[in-house]
Enzyme design. Structure first.
Site, PDB file in Angstrom:
ATOM      1  N   ASN A 286       0.694  46.317  40.280  1.00 35.91           N
ATOM      2  CA  ASN A 286       0.297  46.849  39.036  1.00 35.91           C
ATOM      3  C   ASN A 286       2.347  46.977  38.253  1.00 35.91           C
ATOM      4  O   ASN A 286       1.866  46.411  36.785  1.00 35.91           O
ATOM      5  CB  ASN A 286       0.801  48.170  39.306  1.00 35.91           C
TER       6      ASN A 286
ATOM      7  N   SER B 124       8.436  34.947  52.108  1.00 33.30           N
ATOM      8  CA  SER B 124       9.809  34.759  51.414  1.00 33.30           C
ATOM      9  C   SER B 124      10.905  34.267  52.281  1.00 33.30           C
ATOM     10  O   SER B 124      10.832  33.366  53.365  1.00 33.30           O
ATOM     11  CB  SER B 124      10.848  35.874  51.175  1.00 33.30           C
TER      12      SER B 124
ATOM     13  N   TYR C  76      15.374  43.419  55.698  1.00 35.46           N
ATOM     14  CA  TYR C  76      14.724  42.718  54.439  1.00 35.46           C
ATOM     15  C   TYR C  76      13.489  41.489  55.483  1.00 35.46           C
ATOM     16  O   TYR C  76      12.785  40.836  55.677  1.00 35.46           O
ATOM     17  CB  TYR C  76      15.037  41.871  53.297  1.00 35.46           C
TER      18      TYR C  76
END
Length: 292
Positions: free
Chosen positions: A23, A137, A163
């Site tokens: 989205n 990442s 993270y």
């Protein structure tokens, strides 16, 4: 592979892609590019209002299904409603958010970025015909997997370390999944990618002064979301990508540029940790993989 762009995506007519987090950001860019190439794209979104708005601009090649990766019941409902899928793109994620938990009690970053996608992939595996692409990442390099405290229940919470752990988990998962697929004689491939430093709204949810600092960084240093999505699109759509590959930008420090095969650190290649994380992930999510 030099200077490959989304314009080089081959005709995808008759193929179905599921893209999580489609989205906004990289997921939206990828969904648009794949649909433009003729694919049917399922926009798997927690916020279906935003997803519907994107789908309307894409047209008939897009549909929206609700998926909240921070809620395993939602993951199961989503998977049950999906038919045959050529490619699953595990793109959605959260970055450096304050300490909070998923519906199932997992630390939010490992719960969303890894465990939610681990469960989704396992539940869809028998329906996937081509490949699974999982976004990692360069931050995997600052991560460590604590198998005894994956959810930060006994450690002092550090948002960036959490993270990094989740992004390292994405790579460990991809490489282990590829090993298990190959051992089972499956033609399905597992591939990973990272976007470099791309300007998206991912950097706007730390709920701290870091949001403002990263907004400045986005304007000055980051490449566009369109460029950041290229490694993911290459991993998802180029036929001869090898299973177990890791795609990223070809520029300095892999921060920007066109897609190429890149390396990952030694921790991400640790097969013992990968196997232990796999077992722990199955136990935590209640999703056990079956390889045909």
């Amino acid at each position: 592979m030099t200077k490959w762009t989304a314009a080089d995506i081959a005709d995808q007519q008759g193929r179905t892609f599921v893209v999580t987090g489609a989205n906004s950001g990289l997921g939206e860019v990828a969904a648009r590019a794949l649909a433009k190439a003729g694919a049917h794209v399922v926009l798997a979104c927690r916020d279906t209002t935003k997803g519907d708005a994107v789908a309307r601009t894409i047209g008939d090649n897009a549909e929206v299904r609700r998926l909240d990766l921070a809620d395993l019941a939602s993951v199961r409902d989503f998977a049950a409603g999906i038919g045959s899928v050529d490619v699953l793109v595990n793109n959605a994620g959260v970055m450096a958010v304050p300490r909070r938990k998923t519906v199932d009690g997992f630390e939010m970053q490992i719960g969303t970025n890894h465990l939610g996608h681990f469960a989704l992939t396992g539940l869809l595996l028998a329906k996937i015909t081509d490949r699974i692409v999982t976004m990692s990442s360069t931050a995997h390099k600052m991560g460590s997997i604590d198998l005894d405290d994956l959810n930060w229940e006994n450690r002092k919470y550090n948002r960036w370390s959490a993270y990094g752990q989740s992004k390292l988990a994405n790579l460990l998962f991809t490489y282990e999944l590829q090993r298990r697929l190959a051992a089972a004689g499956s033609s399905v491939k597992a591939v990973a990618a990272h976007p470099g430093y791309a300007s998206t709204n991912l950097q706007a949810h730390t709920e701290s002064v870091q949001d403002k600092l990263m907004a400045v960084g986005n304007r000055i240093f980051a490449q566009s979301a369109e460029m950041g999505a290229l490694p993911m699109l290459y991993a998802a759509a180029v036929p001869d990508v090898a299973g177990g590959s890791y795609l990223g930008p070809d520029g300095l420090f892999e921060q920007r540029g066109h897609p190429k095969v890149v390396g990952s650190n030694e921790k991400s290649r640790d097969e013992k940790t990968a196997g232990a994380l796999w077992s722990l992930s199955e136990n935590l999510t209640g999703v056990e993989y079956t390889f045909a």
